[in-house]
Design an enzyme around this catalytic site. Structure first.
Site, PDB file in Angstrom:
ATOM      1  N   GLU A   1       2.178  -7.812   5.436  1.00 14.20           N
ATOM      2  CA  GLU A   1       2.851  -7.477   4.181  1.00 14.20           C
ATOM      3  C   GLU A   1       4.360  -7.635   4.353  1.00 14.20           C
ATOM      4  OE1 GLU A   1       2.377  -4.080   0.796  1.00 14.20           O
ATOM      5  OE2 GLU A   1       2.796  -3.354   2.822  1.00 14.20           O
TER       6      GLU A   1
ATOM      7  N   GLU B   1      -2.407   5.532  -0.380  1.00 15.94           N
ATOM      8  CA  GLU B   1      -2.314   4.236  -1.047  1.00 15.94           C
ATOM      9  C   GLU B   1      -1.334   3.427  -0.231  1.00 15.94           C
ATOM     10  OE1 GLU B   1      -0.976   1.264  -2.811  1.00 15.94           O
ATOM     11  OE2 GLU B   1      -0.175   2.536  -4.406  1.00 15.94           O
TER      12      GLU B   1
ATOM     13  N   CYS C   1       3.093  -3.071  -3.873  1.00 13.90           N
ATOM     14  CA  CYS C   1       1.980  -3.018  -2.921  1.00 13.90           C
ATOM     15  C   CYS C   1       0.856  -3.963  -3.305  1.00 13.90           C
ATOM     16  CB  CYS C   1       1.462  -1.588  -2.802  1.00 13.90           C
ATOM     17  SG  CYS C   1       0.938  -0.863  -4.377  1.00 13.90           S
TER      18      CYS C   1
ATOM     19  N   LYS D   1       8.255  14.949  -1.831  1.00 14.44           N
ATOM     20  CA  LYS D   1       9.307  14.271  -1.068  1.00 14.44           C
ATOM     21  C   LYS D   1       9.514  12.869  -1.620  1.00 14.44           C
ATOM     22  CE  LYS D   1       9.583  11.735   2.694  1.00 14.44           C
ATOM     23  NZ  LYS D   1      10.820  10.938   2.417  1.00 14.44           N
TER      24      LYS D   1
END
Length: 490
Positions: A384, A249, A283, A174
């Site tokens: 973040e 992750e 990230c 996906k």
């Protein structure tokens, strides 16, 4: 306008509902494609196909050398179409074309790495106390659901697809619903090289529908997800139904630590690269810059001077050094964090605004932004942001640097700049992070593992570690003295 379809069982399919999603160029807000918008029924169909293909052995029973030939062929085709696909990556994601070209080169190398790895020796044998030959072998997990984010649409796909296929699994992939264009191009290549039907499948659609079905389905043996930590928690809960293997992750708020004895210009250069590469949508971005107090003011003066010179614009412009954010929604999120930083009392040194001049008003452009005088409790320090926003912190000594560096729920990455090798190793060993650099930031290698500590995830991608994530370990014991055991008298 491109028409993007799903790929299941060797066929290109529209969504069963007939729904589509508009895919937008973030540089100007224009629609570039209509993508099939899959839902639960589309996901279930693809999962059933992948299950049937795995159970048939059409892929897992192939000799490793034959699987390797398919992967090498994919790499060759990707390389042939690299410029076309890099251009589409920039069109879809917004990143500068030079970055997209690097991503394509990495993707090609990743397929070749795993194609080469799969034929190399693995397994172990053991000398045990009985007359038994004990050994372990690695076998494919089965059906793997692979879910990737929008910041590296093609490269993240390859990081998962290459090792999963190399290990003999079947997959349902996906892509991000925001950036599916280059994934479709990759599956065109997978189709062209003739991988058996049902082995590699792609379903487009939203995470809460297609992604959740992949995580929940009892026909899926493994889920590998890259994305936000909140979504990672949802994946874990959904995957618990059949205790499937998971790799996650997730987010980061990574520290980049600069000591006074660092090479000054090198540290400045990497500090910029650590946060402003790919518009900060990374990230592992060095989104917290920790400066030793004796160089703090001088370093910030030079950093701000250079940040103001970064050329922001459309990714296809060869002069562009930083492109737009990926979407209107993400633009609004990043601008909200900037306003939050101001409200919390951080000092805005540069940036902080949406860019609308010079024909950029329809795109999702934000100035490179740097905050100083932050405190550990501030949201811009702890959360973040995933954009071109840098929070600067000041430290007094090694112990203080380590304390600040580890003071978040994340543990993905971190960097240390110093000319003292012993100091660098002392600090790196204390960082609670899975990916670290000394006197550089961001280099990533297919041969080395990628993943984090704490709430930055579970498991590792890339290298032999990434391959092993897509395998199960089986113990085999061979009796070398075949005779009755004599456990019972009669």
């Amino acid at each position: 306008m491109m028409q993007l379809k799903m790929y299941v069982n060797g066929e290109w399919l529209d969504a069963r509902s007939g729904k589509t999603r508009e895919i937008v160029n973030p540089a100007n807000g224009e629609t570039i494609a209509l993508a099939a918008e899959g839902d639960v029924e589309d996901a279930r169909h693809a999962i059933e196909v992948a299950r049937s293909a795995f159970d048939s052995g059409v892929w897992s029973d192939l000799p490793a050398a034959q699987r390797a030939r398919y992967l090498f062929a994919i790499a060759d085709k990707l390389e042939e179409r690299a410029e076309e696909i890099a251009w589409l990556e920039t069109l879809d994601n917004g990143k500068p074309l030079r970055e997209a070209r690097f991503d394509l080169a990495d993707a090609v190398a990743c397929f070749r790495y795993y194609a080469g790895l799969v034929t190399k020796p693995d397994g172990q044998t053991y000398h045990v106390s009985d007359p038994v030959q004990a050994m372990v072998v690695r076998e494919p997990v089965g059906v793997c659901g692979l879910i990737v984010p929008w910041n590296y649409p093609l490269l993240m796909a390859v990081w998962k697809i290459a090792p999963a296929l190399a290990a003999g699994n079947t997959i349902v992939f996906k892509p991000s619903e925001v950036t599916p264009v280059t994934a479709v191009k990759l599956f065109e290549i997978i189709d062209e090289v003739g991988i058996p039907k049902g082995v590699a499948n792609m379903v487009m659609g939203a995470g809460p529908t297609v992604g959740n079905e992949l995580a929940e389905s009892h026909l899926v043996d493994k889920i590998s997800f890259t994305g936000g930590t909140a979504t990672g928690r949802s994946i874990m809960r959904a995957a618990s139904g059949n205790i499937k293997k998971i790799s996650l992750e997730l987010g980061g708020k990574s520290p980049n630590i600069v000591f006074a004895d660092a090479d000054f210009e090198t540290a400045v250069d990497y500090a910029l690269f650590a946060i402003f590469a790919n518009q900060g949508q990374v990230c592992s971005a060095g989104s917290r810059l920790l400066l030793e107090e004796s160089i703090h003011d001088r370093f910030l003066e030079r950093l701000v001077e250079r940040a103001k010179q970064i050329r922001v614009g459309p990714g296809h412009d060869p002069k562009t050094e930083m492109g737009p954010l990926v979407s209107q929604a993400h633009l609004e999120k990043v601008l909200h964090y900037i306003e939050t930083g101001k409200a919390e009392g951080a000092r805005l040194l540069c940036g902080g605004n949406r860019i609308t001049a010079n024909g950029l008003d329809k795109g999702y452009f934000v100035e490179p932004t740097i905050f100083a005088d932050t405190t550990p409790q501030m949201r811009i320090v702890q959360e973040e942001i995933f954009g071109p926003v840098l929070a600067v912190q000041k430290f007094t000594d090694e112990a203080d640097a380590i304390r600040l560096a580890n003071d978040t729920v994340y543990g993905l990455a971190g960097g240390v700049f110093t000319q003292d090798g012993a100091k660098a190793m002392r600090v790196i060993k204390k960082l609670r992070a899975g990916i670290t650099w000394i006197n550089c930031y961001h280099p990533t290698y297919n041969e080395a593992p990628w993943g984090g500590y704490k709430q930055s995830g579970i498991g590792r991608g890339l290298g032999t570690f990434g391959f092993e994530e897509f395998t199960e370990v089986k113990q085999i014991n061979i009796n070398l003295q075949v005779q009755p055991i004599g456990w019972f008298e009669n």
